[in-house]
Design an enzyme around this catalytic site. Sequence first.
Site, PDB file in Angstrom:
ATOM      1  N   ASN A 110       3.860 -38.582 -17.094  1.00  0.00           N
ATOM      2  CA  ASN A 110       2.784 -37.603 -16.898  1.00  0.00           C
ATOM      3  C   ASN A 110       1.432 -38.298 -16.958  1.00  0.00           C
ATOM      4  O   ASN A 110       1.239 -39.254 -17.696  1.00  0.00           O
ATOM      5  CB  ASN A 110       2.887 -36.455 -17.925  1.00  0.00           C
ATOM      6  CG  ASN A 110       2.076 -36.707 -19.176  1.00  0.00           C
ATOM      7  OD1 ASN A 110       0.853 -36.515 -19.202  1.00  0.00           O
ATOM      8  ND2 ASN A 110       2.739 -37.180 -20.228  1.00  0.00           N
ATOM      9  N   PHE A 114      -5.243 -34.332 -20.447  1.00  0.00           N
ATOM     10  CA  PHE A 114      -5.771 -33.293 -21.352  1.00  0.00           C
ATOM     11  C   PHE A 114      -6.241 -32.039 -20.607  1.00  0.00           C
ATOM     12  O   PHE A 114      -7.341 -31.534 -20.847  1.00  0.00           O
ATOM     13  CB  PHE A 114      -6.935 -33.829 -22.205  1.00  0.00           C
ATOM     14  CG  PHE A 114      -6.536 -34.769 -23.310  1.00  0.00           C
ATOM     15  CD1 PHE A 114      -5.219 -34.934 -23.702  1.00  0.00           C
ATOM     16  CD2 PHE A 114      -7.512 -35.498 -23.991  1.00  0.00           C
ATOM     17  CE1 PHE A 114      -4.874 -35.796 -24.742  1.00  0.00           C
ATOM     18  CE2 PHE A 114      -7.187 -36.367 -25.031  1.00  0.00           C
ATOM     19  CZ  PHE A 114      -5.858 -36.522 -25.398  1.00  0.00           C
ATOM     20  N   SER A 173      -3.316 -40.930 -26.053  1.00  0.00           N
ATOM     21  CA  SER A 173      -2.957 -40.555 -24.685  1.00  0.00           C
ATOM     22  C   SER A 173      -3.435 -41.661 -23.748  1.00  0.00           C
ATOM     23  O   SER A 173      -4.585 -42.096 -23.848  1.00  0.00           O
ATOM     24  CB  SER A 173      -3.623 -39.244 -24.282  1.00  0.00           C
ATOM     25  OG  SER A 173      -3.521 -39.094 -22.880  1.00  0.00           O
ATOM     26  N   ASN A 175      -3.947 -41.227 -20.653  1.00  0.00           N
ATOM     27  CA  ASN A 175      -4.466 -40.601 -19.437  1.00  0.00           C
ATOM     28  C   ASN A 175      -5.935 -40.206 -19.491  1.00  0.00           C
ATOM     29  O   ASN A 175      -6.440 -39.566 -18.586  1.00  0.00           O
ATOM     30  CB  ASN A 175      -3.610 -39.377 -19.099  1.00  0.00           C
ATOM     31  CG  ASN A 175      -2.158 -39.756 -18.901  1.00  0.00           C
ATOM     32  OD1 ASN A 175      -1.865 -40.735 -18.208  1.00  0.00           O
ATOM     33  ND2 ASN A 175      -1.257 -39.022 -19.524  1.00  0.00           N
ATOM     34  N   THR A 176      -6.610 -40.557 -20.579  1.00  0.00           N
ATOM     35  CA  THR A 176      -8.060 -40.373 -20.655  1.00  0.00           C
ATOM     36  C   THR A 176      -8.627 -41.766 -20.839  1.00  0.00           C
ATOM     37  O   THR A 176      -8.361 -42.413 -21.858  1.00  0.00           O
ATOM     38  CB  THR A 176      -8.439 -39.465 -21.850  1.00  0.00           C
ATOM     39  OG1 THR A 176      -7.891 -38.163 -21.616  1.00  0.00           O
ATOM     40  CG2 THR A 176      -9.944 -39.343 -22.014  1.00  0.00           C
ATOM     41  N   LYS A 215      -1.978 -39.820 -34.574  1.00  0.00           N
ATOM     42  CA  LYS A 215      -0.908 -40.071 -33.582  1.00  0.00           C
ATOM     43  C   LYS A 215      -1.219 -41.320 -32.781  1.00  0.00           C
ATOM     44  O   LYS A 215      -2.262 -41.395 -32.126  1.00  0.00           O
ATOM     45  CB  LYS A 215      -0.766 -38.868 -32.653  1.00  0.00           C
ATOM     46  CG  LYS A 215       0.379 -39.031 -31.655  1.00  0.00           C
ATOM     47  CD  LYS A 215       0.765 -37.718 -31.022  1.00  0.00           C
ATOM     48  CE  LYS A 215       1.870 -37.908 -29.998  1.00  0.00           C
ATOM     49  NZ  LYS A 215       2.270 -36.635 -29.382  1.00  0.00           N
ATOM     50  N   ASN A 244       3.176 -41.693 -29.163  1.00  0.00           N
ATOM     51  CA  ASN A 244       2.866 -41.043 -27.892  1.00  0.00           C
ATOM     52  C   ASN A 244       3.677 -41.721 -26.768  1.00  0.00           C
ATOM     53  O   ASN A 244       4.564 -42.524 -27.049  1.00  0.00           O
ATOM     54  CB  ASN A 244       1.359 -41.155 -27.638  1.00  0.00           C
ATOM     55  CG  ASN A 244       0.810 -39.943 -26.898  1.00  0.00           C
ATOM     56  OD1 ASN A 244       1.379 -39.539 -25.886  1.00  0.00           O
ATOM     57  ND2 ASN A 244      -0.270 -39.364 -27.391  1.00  0.00           N
TER      58      ASN A 244
END
Length: 362
Positions: A110, A114, A173, A175-176, A215, A244
């Site tokens: 994915n 966010f 994450s 993805n940021t 996390k 994660n």
Amino acid sequence: MGILDRLAQPFLFAFDPERAHGLSIAALKTGLPVCSAPATNTKLKVSAAGLDFPNPLGIAAGYDKNAEVPDALLNLGFGFAECGTVTPKPQAGNPKPRIFRLMRDQAVINRLGFNNEGHARALSRLSARQGRGGIVGVNIGANRDSPDRIADYEEGVRTFAPVASYLSVNISSPNTSGLRALQDRESLSELLQRVMRARDEKAGQIGRSVPVFLKIAPDLSEKGLADIAEEVLDKKVDGLIVSNTTLSREGLSDASAKEAGGLSGKPLFDLSTMVLARMRNLVGPGLPIIGVGGVHSTETALEKIRAGADLVQLYTGMIFTGAGLPAQIVRDMATYADSNGLTSISEIRDSNLNAWLNRPLV
Ligand SMILES: Cc1cc2nc3c(=O)[nH]c(=O)nc-3n(C[C@H](O)[C@H](O)[C@H](O)COP(=O)(O)O)c2cc1C
């Protein structure tokens, strides 16, 4: 796999993953019983970070990003539900498609970035369920365009401390862009100092010190892990969530493996468990750790505990097996405890710690 899951999974797989996710949330929102949750077994109770969990299995962040269905998730048999990641302002996330099923590998990639409705919406839903009981955590993050990302986490603490059983600070994450840099020693030190100060200030107002978990990513060096452990102990963070999704693409065979984003599911199990064992070794026996990554069966859930976890979470396993998975794992864990003469499932914690420590991080 139960009969309902046997029917529901092919139906959901006919849709693209994001649409299937929306349908599953809608199904849970109806409040209809999707499966029967197992009765609580006292051997599965776990006390950690001042909270009493009815069983050690939780739903990981990212499934219920906007806190729409925490109670329905608890009704599936989960011992706790983690909502989020939520950011102060609503944001759309990355362009679609941005979730990919890797059927051959039982994995997902994915790159959502966010996507969420923002603090206010999640807060009003969580306020409305106050008093219902059940352990519901809130995972907090930063807006992509925020001029001060640490301030977004402080705001998350202040906003959700009154309604959350615990908070997770998600700096892992992939993805940021730039987010994972908050795991670097200097930035992490400032982040944790400010977050814990906000937590303590809020405790004075609400009369309760909400536990804070950090996390982390599985893509860290031994030195990076040691730095995080020292900061977490120094700033008296209440616990860790390991881990994660990964940027690694080791051992995949599905054609979608080339997609950018974070990989979750079966192929993440070994790496996230090796990192979990290292963190247990670094922080010592007292700090609560939630083990997450690739749990898809009772055996893999138990193995997280043997590698050092007090509690376990899953997400991707449920995509492939269905909504009956948590109840099945919890039921089988109770049987395992009974047939092995355990008085508490926590007795197996760390029993395979050395085996996981001996596997090299590459
Ligand atoms: C579609 C998807 C969205 C996710 N979104 C989030 C998120 O918003 N915040 C977060 O901390 N983790 C998020 N995760 C990561 C999971 O919480 C979990 O750490 C990871 O998927 C490994 O567990 P699993 O293999 O059981 O899925 C997401 C995972 C997936 C598959």
